[in-house]
Design an enzyme around this catalytic site. Sequence first.
Site, PDB file in Angstrom:
ATOM      1  N   CYS A 113      23.322  60.390  96.762  1.00 43.87           N
ATOM      2  CA  CYS A 113      22.221  60.424  97.698  1.00 43.87           C
ATOM      3  C   CYS A 113      22.587  59.922  98.824  1.00 43.87           C
ATOM      4  CB  CYS A 113      21.050  59.569  96.852  1.00 43.87           C
ATOM      5  SG  CYS A 113      20.399  60.741  95.585  1.00 43.87           S
ATOM      6  N   HIS A 158      18.403  65.107  93.808  1.00 42.70           N
ATOM      7  CA  HIS A 158      18.844  64.283  92.867  1.00 42.70           C
ATOM      8  C   HIS A 158      18.487  64.556  91.415  1.00 42.70           C
ATOM      9  CE1 HIS A 158      20.733  60.564  91.032  1.00 42.70           C
ATOM     10  NE2 HIS A 158      19.920  61.094  90.211  1.00 42.70           N
ATOM     11  N   HIS A 161      26.854  67.396  90.747  1.00 40.02           N
ATOM     12  CA  HIS A 161      27.892  68.134  91.677  1.00 40.02           C
ATOM     13  C   HIS A 161      28.873  69.140  91.018  1.00 40.02           C
ATOM     14  CE1 HIS A 161      29.632  64.603  89.944  1.00 40.02           C
ATOM     15  NE2 HIS A 161      30.749  64.876  90.023  1.00 40.02           N
ATOM     16  N   HIS A 164      32.648  70.822  91.330  1.00 36.78           N
ATOM     17  CA  HIS A 164      34.056  70.655  91.849  1.00 36.78           C
ATOM     18  C   HIS A 164      34.643  72.074  92.297  1.00 36.78           C
ATOM     19  CE1 HIS A 164      34.950  66.387  90.405  1.00 36.78           C
ATOM     20  NE2 HIS A 164      34.079  66.880  89.553  1.00 36.78           N
ATOM     21  N   ASN A 212      31.406  68.615  85.140  1.00 39.12           N
ATOM     22  CA  ASN A 212      31.519  67.630  84.209  1.00 39.12           C
ATOM     23  C   ASN A 212      30.133  67.071  84.003  1.00 39.12           C
ATOM     24  OD1 ASN A 212      34.374  67.662  84.479  1.00 39.12           O
ATOM     25  ND2 ASN A 212      34.623  66.079  85.830  1.00 39.12           N
ATOM     26  N   GLY A 263      33.831  63.594  81.251  1.00 36.66           N
ATOM     27  CA  GLY A 263      34.665  63.029  82.729  1.00 36.66           C
ATOM     28  C   GLY A 263      33.649  62.907  83.912  1.00 36.66           C
ATOM     29  N   CYS A 294      22.349  55.329  94.387  1.00 35.81           N
ATOM     30  CA  CYS A 294      23.248  56.719  94.161  1.00 35.81           C
ATOM     31  C   CYS A 294      24.256  56.912  95.209  1.00 35.81           C
ATOM     32  CB  CYS A 294      22.361  57.977  93.735  1.00 35.81           C
ATOM     33  SG  CYS A 294      23.104  59.415  93.507  1.00 35.81           S
TER      34      CYS A 294
HETATM   35  P1  5GP Z   1      32.831  63.401  88.340  1.00 32.45           P
HETATM   36  O1  5GP Z   1      33.940  62.792  87.602  1.00 32.45           O
HETATM   37  O2  5GP Z   1      31.526  62.717  88.415  1.00 32.45           O
HETATM   38  O3  5GP Z   1      32.889  64.841  87.790  1.00 32.45           O
HETATM   39  O4  5GP Z   1      33.260  63.692  89.813  1.00 32.45           O
HETATM   40  C1  5GP Z   1      33.030  62.877  90.633  1.00 32.45           C
HETATM   41  C2  5GP Z   1      34.207  62.773  91.821  1.00 32.45           C
HETATM   42  O5  5GP Z   1      33.857  62.247  92.991  1.00 32.45           O
HETATM   43  C3  5GP Z   1      35.696  62.340  91.460  1.00 32.45           C
HETATM   44  O6  5GP Z   1      36.403  63.307  91.537  1.00 32.45           O
HETATM   45  C4  5GP Z   1      35.778  61.419  92.536  1.00 32.45           C
HETATM   46  O7  5GP Z   1      37.244  61.314  93.059  1.00 32.45           O
HETATM   47  C5  5GP Z   1      34.816  61.680  93.704  1.00 32.45           C
HETATM   48  N1  5GP Z   1      34.236  60.366  94.568  1.00 32.45           N
HETATM   49  C6  5GP Z   1      34.008  59.318  93.886  1.00 32.45           C
HETATM   50  N2  5GP Z   1      33.763  58.547  94.927  1.00 32.45           N
HETATM   51  C7  5GP Z   1      33.803  59.101  95.958  1.00 32.45           C
HETATM   52  C8  5GP Z   1      33.452  58.927  97.418  1.00 32.45           C
HETATM   53  O8  5GP Z   1      33.048  58.072  97.860  1.00 32.45           O
HETATM   54  N3  5GP Z   1      33.857  60.030  98.423  1.00 32.45           N
HETATM   55  C9  5GP Z   1      34.151  61.133  98.114  1.00 32.45           C
HETATM   56  N4  5GP Z   1      34.285  62.003  99.029  1.00 32.45           N
HETATM   57  N5  5GP Z   1      34.474  61.433  96.634  1.00 32.45           N
HETATM   58  C10 5GP Z   1      34.443  60.427  95.743  1.00 32.45           C
HETATM   59 ZN    ZN Z   2      21.452  60.978  93.780  1.00 31.37          ZN
END
Ligand code: 5GP
Ligand code: ZN
Length: 123
Positions: free
Chosen positions: A11, A47, A99, A101, A86, A92, A8
């Site tokens: 994590c 997690h 997490h 945003h 999301n 998305g 993960c």
């Molecule tokens: P999700 O699409 O799951 O709601 O959000 C995941 C977010 O994690 C995305 O906005 C993506 O840009 C961000 N993200 C993906 N990989 C990394 C990473 O390695 N470092 C950081 N800081 N953000 C990441």
């Molecule tokens: Zn995790």
Amino acid sequence: MPSPPDDCLFCSIVREGTYVRKEKGFVAIEDINPKADVHLLIIPERHVDSFREIGEFPAREAKRMLEFVADTAREAGLIDYRVQVNVGRSAGQTIFHLHWHVLGSHTHHADLSAHAETAVEVL
Ligand code: 5GP
Ligand code: ZN
């Protein structure tokens, strides 16, 4: 409770990443691909795959997590902002560790909002 997957990404970021803010049990990081002037991710240490499993958080920890979201936005200088989660691939979600945003802009705040365009792209 099932143990988190070994691979993960969030994590490992919680364990050894760099944060903009940290409190017991939670970190805030900058999104690698920002969709707004300020785009932070709030990640709990615990997690769970998604928001669907929010019930796995003890009530006090869930409340502290929400406060951490609000405090992080405030410390980032945001007044108006969007908080988004999301839930599931078709909504998305790409990282399957819960997490939040936080999306906003320093130039858009309560006093200006009557005149401002929406400052944050809808994900
Ligand atoms: P999700 O699409 O799951 O709601 O959000 C995941 C977010 O994690 C995305 O906005 C993506 O840009 C961000 N993200 C993906 N990989 C990394 C990473 O390695 N470092 C950081 N800081 N953000 C990441
Ligand atoms: Zn995790």
